[in-house]
Design an enzyme around this catalytic site. Sequence first.
Site, PDB file in Angstrom:
ATOM      1  N   CYS A 107       0.825  -1.211   0.000  1.00  7.75           N
ATOM      2  CA  CYS A 107       0.000   0.000   0.000  1.00  7.75           C
ATOM      3  C   CYS A 107       0.868   1.275   0.000  1.00  7.75           C
ATOM      4  O   CYS A 107       1.403   1.638  -1.023  1.00  7.75           O
ATOM      5  CB  CYS A 107      -1.000  -0.034   1.153  1.00  7.75           C
ATOM      6  SG  CYS A 107      -2.338   1.147   0.902  1.00  7.75           S
ATOM      7  N   HIS A 206      -3.863  -4.866   0.423  1.00 10.96           N
ATOM      8  CA  HIS A 206      -3.357  -5.300   1.735  1.00 10.96           C
ATOM      9  C   HIS A 206      -3.439  -6.817   1.872  1.00 10.96           C
ATOM     10  O   HIS A 206      -4.371  -7.325   2.512  1.00 10.96           O
ATOM     11  CB  HIS A 206      -4.161  -4.624   2.861  1.00 10.96           C
ATOM     12  CG  HIS A 206      -3.727  -3.224   3.143  1.00 10.96           C
ATOM     13  ND1 HIS A 206      -2.689  -2.934   4.012  1.00 10.96           N
ATOM     14  CD2 HIS A 206      -4.161  -2.039   2.661  1.00 10.96           C
ATOM     15  CE1 HIS A 206      -2.513  -1.613   4.057  1.00 10.96           C
ATOM     16  NE2 HIS A 206      -3.394  -1.044   3.247  1.00 10.96           N
ATOM     17  N   GLU A 208      -1.878  -8.787   3.725  1.00  4.45           N
ATOM     18  CA  GLU A 208      -1.771  -9.276   5.121  1.00  4.45           C
ATOM     19  C   GLU A 208      -3.154  -9.405   5.758  1.00  4.45           C
ATOM     20  O   GLU A 208      -3.327 -10.151   6.720  1.00  4.45           O
ATOM     21  CB  GLU A 208      -0.862  -8.351   5.944  1.00  4.45           C
ATOM     22  CG  GLU A 208      -1.491  -7.076   6.495  1.00  4.45           C
ATOM     23  CD  GLU A 208      -1.779  -6.018   5.445  1.00  4.45           C
ATOM     24  OE1 GLU A 208      -1.376  -6.209   4.265  1.00  4.45           O
ATOM     25  OE2 GLU A 208      -2.408  -4.995   5.781  1.00  4.45           O
TER      26      GLU A 208
END
Length: 239
Positions: A107, A206, A208
Amino acid sequence: MQPLIGITGAFDQSEEKYYLRSSYVAAVERAGGVPAVIPYVCTSEAVTAYVRSCDGFVFSGGGDIDPSFWLEEPQPGLGEVDPWRDLFEITLAREVLVSDKPALFICRGIQLLNVVLGGDVVQDICTNIQHQQRAPRYHPSHDVLLEPQSRLFRLIHQPVVRVNSFHHQALGRIGDDLYIAARSRDGLVEAVEHTASRFVLGVQWHPEAMKDELSARLFSTLVEMAAPPLKNAQIRVTG
Ligand code: MN
């Protein structure tokens, strides 16, 4: 030996606290790495020590980068800027690139990578696809189209994947040696690969926070590439 993965974080000025979403730590752990959250310490000795000690890096998401790095004035749509974080991450990213250690830029990270390599950032995007989703963080909300020649494509073998989206900025001019690996349907750059490195990848989404196959593979590939090679002493030759 599990590789040590350094993860950059953020700093809350008013509380004087470092912080990082736990999903980054969890994603590195799930992939078999040992996470290490790194605070901002800008001396070149500290940066060199971080780069020497860690086997791989994750540059995490966060606020906006000061547009003075690409010689622009701040525009009305620019969000919060942390000059100390900018300075630290730019210094760290340069050394990571020189070291050729693997790194995932997430990001804000993809934007930082682009700026470090001489590119720039659109300070506030205007498009008809929503890139600041209001769905839960794990929810894949828009498509990205993968370049068939990209490393990203080789991780998943799908031309289209759906990703989450929490950004109001995007890459503008693309930095040196960056290959555009994926775009959203409105043409924004959603992933880049540094062609001069073994494994340096930036994604605008994102991973994660996501639960899909590609996100898991991004982290497991980072950890695999970061694994230190077996020392000669550990290799036993029989016969
Ligand atoms: Mn997006």
